[in-house]
Design an enzyme around this catalytic site. Structure first.
Site, PDB file in Angstrom:
ATOM      1  N   GLU A 230      32.363  19.940  -9.280  1.00 49.22           N
ATOM      2  CA  GLU A 230      31.527  20.148 -10.232  1.00 49.22           C
ATOM      3  C   GLU A 230      30.686  21.172  -9.557  1.00 49.22           C
ATOM      4  O   GLU A 230      30.395  21.497  -8.249  1.00 49.22           O
ATOM      5  CB  GLU A 230      30.507  18.939 -10.135  1.00 49.22           C
ATOM      6  CG  GLU A 230      29.110  19.163 -10.741  1.00 49.22           C
ATOM      7  CD  GLU A 230      28.344  18.056 -10.779  1.00 49.22           C
ATOM      8  OE1 GLU A 230      27.471  17.896 -11.857  1.00 49.22           O
ATOM      9  OE2 GLU A 230      28.357  17.039  -9.841  1.00 49.22           O
TER      10      GLU A 230
ATOM     11  N   TYR B 173      39.839   9.465 -11.377  1.00 52.89           N
ATOM     12  CA  TYR B 173      39.748   8.170 -10.350  1.00 52.89           C
ATOM     13  C   TYR B 173      40.705   7.314 -10.604  1.00 52.89           C
ATOM     14  O   TYR B 173      40.791   6.722 -11.663  1.00 52.89           O
ATOM     15  CB  TYR B 173      38.356   7.588 -10.841  1.00 52.89           C
ATOM     16  CG  TYR B 173      37.286   8.738 -11.006  1.00 52.89           C
ATOM     17  CD1 TYR B 173      36.513   9.308  -9.926  1.00 52.89           C
ATOM     18  CD2 TYR B 173      37.153   9.547 -12.128  1.00 52.89           C
ATOM     19  CE1 TYR B 173      35.655  10.326 -10.128  1.00 52.89           C
ATOM     20  CE2 TYR B 173      36.173  10.525 -12.470  1.00 52.89           C
ATOM     21  CZ  TYR B 173      35.278  10.898 -11.386  1.00 52.89           C
ATOM     22  OH  TYR B 173      34.440  11.833 -11.669  1.00 52.89           O
TER      23      TYR B 173
ATOM     24  N   ASP C  44      28.529  13.931  -3.897  1.00 54.34           N
ATOM     25  CA  ASP C  44      27.811  14.516  -5.276  1.00 54.34           C
ATOM     26  C   ASP C  44      26.547  14.625  -4.962  1.00 54.34           C
ATOM     27  O   ASP C  44      26.002  13.338  -4.992  1.00 54.34           O
ATOM     28  CB  ASP C  44      28.262  13.563  -6.486  1.00 54.34           C
ATOM     29  CG  ASP C  44      27.481  14.278  -7.641  1.00 54.34           C
ATOM     30  OD1 ASP C  44      26.815  15.139  -7.690  1.00 54.34           O
ATOM     31  OD2 ASP C  44      27.990  13.751  -8.894  1.00 54.34           O
TER      32      ASP C  44
ATOM     33  N   ASP D 163       0.728  -1.113  -0.017  1.00 46.80           N
ATOM     34  CA  ASP D 163      -0.062   0.152   0.001  1.00 46.80           C
ATOM     35  C   ASP D 163       0.920   1.414  -0.035  1.00 46.80           C
ATOM     36  O   ASP D 163       0.353   2.452   0.296  1.00 46.80           O
ATOM     37  CB  ASP D 163      -0.809   0.170   1.391  1.00 46.80           C
ATOM     38  CG  ASP D 163      -1.936  -1.046   1.189  1.00 46.80           C
ATOM     39  OD1 ASP D 163      -2.343  -1.468   0.073  1.00 46.80           O
ATOM     40  OD2 ASP D 163      -2.529  -1.612   2.229  1.00 46.80           O
TER      41      ASP D 163
ATOM     42  N   GLU E 255      32.234  19.456 -14.518  1.00 47.13           N
ATOM     43  CA  GLU E 255      32.563  18.499 -13.512  1.00 47.13           C
ATOM     44  C   GLU E 255      33.791  17.746 -13.989  1.00 47.13           C
ATOM     45  O   GLU E 255      33.449  16.355 -14.036  1.00 47.13           O
ATOM     46  CB  GLU E 255      31.444  17.670 -13.174  1.00 47.13           C
ATOM     47  CG  GLU E 255      30.561  16.978 -14.387  1.00 47.13           C
ATOM     48  CD  GLU E 255      29.306  16.323 -13.821  1.00 47.13           C
ATOM     49  OE1 GLU E 255      29.737  15.374 -13.071  1.00 47.13           O
ATOM     50  OE2 GLU E 255      28.399  16.570 -14.296  1.00 47.13           O
TER      51      GLU E 255
ATOM     52  N   ARG F  76      36.399  14.637  -7.902  1.00 45.28           N
ATOM     53  CA  ARG F  76      35.410  15.214  -8.769  1.00 45.28           C
ATOM     54  C   ARG F  76      35.219  16.673  -7.912  1.00 45.28           C
ATOM     55  O   ARG F  76      34.902  16.728  -7.002  1.00 45.28           O
ATOM     56  CB  ARG F  76      34.162  14.553  -8.977  1.00 45.28           C
ATOM     57  CG  ARG F  76      33.225  15.112 -10.198  1.00 45.28           C
ATOM     58  CD  ARG F  76      32.436  14.250 -10.865  1.00 45.28           C
ATOM     59  NE  ARG F  76      31.547  13.710  -9.797  1.00 45.28           N
ATOM     60  CZ  ARG F  76      31.531  12.294  -9.467  1.00 45.28           C
ATOM     61  NH1 ARG F  76      32.391  11.596  -9.759  1.00 45.28           N
ATOM     62  NH2 ARG F  76      30.633  12.028  -8.669  1.00 45.28           N
TER      63      ARG F  76
ATOM     64  N   ASP G 257      23.408  20.578  -8.793  1.00 43.32           N
ATOM     65  CA  ASP G 257      24.145  19.455  -8.993  1.00 43.32           C
ATOM     66  C   ASP G 257      25.555  19.876  -8.660  1.00 43.32           C
ATOM     67  O   ASP G 257      25.937  20.720  -9.437  1.00 43.32           O
ATOM     68  CB  ASP G 257      24.168  18.984 -10.555  1.00 43.32           C
ATOM     69  CG  ASP G 257      24.528  17.483 -10.617  1.00 43.32           C
ATOM     70  OD1 ASP G 257      25.376  17.136  -9.568  1.00 43.32           O
ATOM     71  OD2 ASP G 257      24.810  17.089 -11.758  1.00 43.32           O
TER      72      ASP G 257
ATOM     73  N   HIS H 295      26.746  18.437 -18.428  1.00 49.05           N
ATOM     74  CA  HIS H 295      25.467  18.033 -18.889  1.00 49.05           C
ATOM     75  C   HIS H 295      24.589  19.125 -18.693  1.00 49.05           C
ATOM     76  O   HIS H 295      24.640  19.885 -18.006  1.00 49.05           O
ATOM     77  CB  HIS H 295      25.126  16.538 -18.554  1.00 49.05           C
ATOM     78  CG  HIS H 295      24.964  16.636 -17.136  1.00 49.05           C
ATOM     79  ND1 HIS H 295      24.137  17.529 -16.218  1.00 49.05           N
ATOM     80  CD2 HIS H 295      25.739  16.219 -16.041  1.00 49.05           C
ATOM     81  CE1 HIS H 295      24.203  17.135 -14.830  1.00 49.05           C
ATOM     82  NE2 HIS H 295      25.195  16.348 -14.737  1.00 49.05           N
TER      83      HIS H 295
ATOM     84  N   HIS I  83      34.125   9.969 -18.059  1.00 48.30           N
ATOM     85  CA  HIS I  83      32.975  10.780 -18.339  1.00 48.30           C
ATOM     86  C   HIS I  83      33.231  11.948 -18.902  1.00 48.30           C
ATOM     87  O   HIS I  83      34.351  12.423 -18.957  1.00 48.30           O
ATOM     88  CB  HIS I  83      32.001  11.068 -17.202  1.00 48.30           C
ATOM     89  CG  HIS I  83      32.756  11.645 -16.002  1.00 48.30           C
ATOM     90  ND1 HIS I  83      32.793  13.032 -16.045  1.00 48.30           N
ATOM     91  CD2 HIS I  83      33.373  11.241 -14.802  1.00 48.30           C
ATOM     92  CE1 HIS I  83      33.240  13.449 -14.784  1.00 48.30           C
ATOM     93  NE2 HIS I  83      33.697  12.387 -14.188  1.00 48.30           N
TER      94      HIS I  83
ATOM     95  N   HIS J 164      29.100   6.284  -9.496  1.00 47.25           N
ATOM     96  CA  HIS J 164      27.669   6.285  -8.977  1.00 47.25           C
ATOM     97  C   HIS J 164      27.456   5.710  -7.610  1.00 47.25           C
ATOM     98  O   HIS J 164      26.191   5.234  -7.499  1.00 47.25           O
ATOM     99  CB  HIS J 164      26.637   6.062 -10.119  1.00 47.25           C
ATOM    100  CG  HIS J 164      26.419   7.094 -11.114  1.00 47.25           C
ATOM    101  ND1 HIS J 164      25.822   6.637 -12.472  1.00 47.25           N
ATOM    102  CD2 HIS J 164      27.161   8.311 -11.403  1.00 47.25           C
ATOM    103  CE1 HIS J 164      25.805   7.444 -13.187  1.00 47.25           C
ATOM    104  NE2 HIS J 164      26.700   8.628 -12.813  1.00 47.25           N
TER     105      HIS J 164
ATOM    106  N   HIS K 290      19.748  15.445 -15.506  1.00 54.12           N
ATOM    107  CA  HIS K 290      20.643  15.444 -16.657  1.00 54.12           C
ATOM    108  C   HIS K 290      19.488  15.868 -17.615  1.00 54.12           C
ATOM    109  O   HIS K 290      18.491  15.340 -17.899  1.00 54.12           O
ATOM    110  CB  HIS K 290      20.912  14.175 -17.102  1.00 54.12           C
ATOM    111  CG  HIS K 290      22.166  13.388 -16.328  1.00 54.12           C
ATOM    112  ND1 HIS K 290      22.631  12.275 -16.417  1.00 54.12           N
ATOM    113  CD2 HIS K 290      22.885  14.204 -15.417  1.00 54.12           C
ATOM    114  CE1 HIS K 290      23.780  12.235 -15.691  1.00 54.12           C
ATOM    115  NE2 HIS K 290      24.076  13.193 -14.900  1.00 54.12           N
TER     116      HIS K 290
END
Length: 468
Positions: free
Chosen positions: A429, A410, A269, A46, A406, A427, A280, A367, A363, A252, A374
């Site tokens: 960004e 790594y 992030d 539910d 960004e 990173r 972001d 974006h 990457h 991610h 995105h």
């Protein structure tokens, strides 16, 4: 029961957007556009997932209730309604359980539609709306449910053919038109995005101040989520990434229960969604409050790459220019540190041509950003001449476009890579609004310079009586 309110200026914004779509459809020969909102999603038994409207629908309506659909009739006769909303009926019993519902009459007045009807009347009204219209415009093939409904409405129109009624003879994808509209943010949107950026920056500051060796990733995530909601944001814009140590090399990685160790870097992030618009931000900082020499070396390379990308983000540049600027700095840094062997990989031009940087930077540098983290919009010039390799040219940046910047590095344990760099993931960004002469960074209320980050964290430790 309190009724939600919508500022008058916002209603005008949504009405003008609908008028732009109607004008574009009329210029293309007319027809009827259909834009549904998102369905509710059952989580288990539910319990539903928290409801989030469809971005296209919200962009044209400002309406956040589920079970709703917008119809724009660009071939409506003079005096007939052109902007129609279908939504849930008023239902006092359901409002007791689920909260306020506008209902068609109040929604029509509050949100500026020409007409509004109960969602249960769709099958009655839509064949009438579609009859004798030249074309149908909607997101083709994105919803099996909507496709089925459309087929049913068209069948109902065709059933009247003996009476001289004809169904639309063409179907067109509405999404490219809406994408090009959404790609350019107006003042109303930019004001919300600036505020979202400030809230997200405050959350990062709070997480940095709360960080220390021994803290778990999910504890830092809690600091972020607390700040988002306390500051008025409705939700995170995406699943928060809070990664300690080697986890920062997982792009991610969701916040888990790993414990930050002395000497670890923390990559966060995370950002909020405010009034339908995403921010972001990524920052990377030392759990102990001070970078190690190797961490600082890599951090400064990534920061320099970001600055090069920022400098390349301006009207008249292409979407790819900031990425290429960042790749050049990162590639040079990989050579200078010995992560890439100069004897093997040669010059920075050789590194770029052979994509030797890709194991450490896999990457792109940015974006589009907007209602979706995105966000929508072509990255290449649709309909332009292709180059010798068959690729379309990159889209030219124009004022009012919003995007992220960004870059990152790594470095997993890899044979030939100096061990002091192993498990460093960094990173940085920020969110940018393209302007005529450059770009406006709207997320710099949280620092990026290594010295400033260290100073902030040291101040927090002194304030909390924590030993540095």
């Amino acid at each position: 029961m309190n009724q939600p309110t919508e500022p008058t200026i916002a209603i005008d914004v949504y009405r003008k957007r609908r008028e732009r779509v109607l004008a574009a459809l009329r210029a293309a020969g007319g027809g009827v556009a259909i834009v549904p909102t998102a369905p509710e999603k059952l989580r288990n038994r539910d319990a539903d997932y928290p409801y989030r409207h469809d971005s296209y629908f919200y962009y044209l309506t400002g309406f956040t209730e589920p079970e709703a659909l917008l119809v724009l009739d660009a071939s409506a006769a003079t005096g007939d309604p052109a902007a129609l909303l279908f939504c849930r009926e008023k239902n006092v019993e359901r409002e007791t359980w689920e909260g306020f519902r506008f209902g068609p009459d109040a929604a029509r007045e509050a949100f500026g539609f020409d007409a509004a009807f109960a969602i249960g009347e769709l099958d009655t009204h839509m064949p009438r709306v579609l009859a004798d219209k030249p074309a149908l415009h909607y997101a083709l093939g994105t919803s099996a449910q909507l496709d089925g409904q459309v087929r049913g409405w068209l069948d109902a129109v065709r059933a009247q053919s003996r009476g001289g009624v004809v169904a639309p003879s063409a179907a067109h994808d509405l999404i490219p038109l809406l994408d090009d509209m959404r790609l350019f943010k107006d003042d109303h949107e930019l004001a919300i995005m600036r505020r979202a950026g400030k809230i997200s920056a405050e959350a990062h500051l709070r997480a940095m101040a709360a960080c220390h060796p021994g803290v778990r990733e999910y504890e830092l995530e809690a600091e972020l989520l607390y700040t988002f909601r306390k500051s008025g944001a409705q939700a995170p814009a995406y699943t928060s990434i809070v990664a300690a140590g080697a986890n920062a090399c997982v792009l991610h990685y969701p916040a888990g229960n790993a414990i930050a160790q002395d000497g670890d870097l923390i990559l966060i992030d995370a950002a909020c969604e405010l009034d339908g618009y995403a921010s972001d931000i990524t920052r990377t900082f030392p759990a102990s409050g001070r970078f190690t020499p190797a961490q600082r070396e890599i951090y400064d390379i990534v920061l320099a790459a970001q600055q090069a990308a920022v400098d390349a983000t301006r009207a008249g540049a292409t979407f790819d220019d900031p990425h290429q600027a960042a790749v050049r700095v990162l590639s040079q840094g990989l050579l200078d540190t010995g992560i890439l062997d100069r004897a093997k990989f040669g010059s920075v031009d050789d590194v770029i041509a052979g994509r030797a940087y890709a194991p450490f930077y896999m990457h792109r540098t940015g974006h589009w950003l907007g209602m979706d983290v995105h966000d929508v919009g072509d990255y290449r010039e649709r309909g332009a001449a292709r180059d010798e390799a068959g690729a379309l040219p990159w889209r030219t940046l124009q004022p009012g476009m919003t995007l992220t910047i960004e870059p990152g590095l790594y470095i997993r344990p890899t044979e030939g890579v100096p061990e002091r760099y192993w498990n460093i993931g960094i990173r940085i960004e920020d969110d940018a609004i393209v302007t005529a002469n450059g770009c406006e960074l709207i997320t710099r209320d949280v620092p990026v310079a290594a010295d400033e980050i260290e100073a902030l964290m040291q101040e927090a430790r002194v304030a909390h009586g924590t030993r540095t």
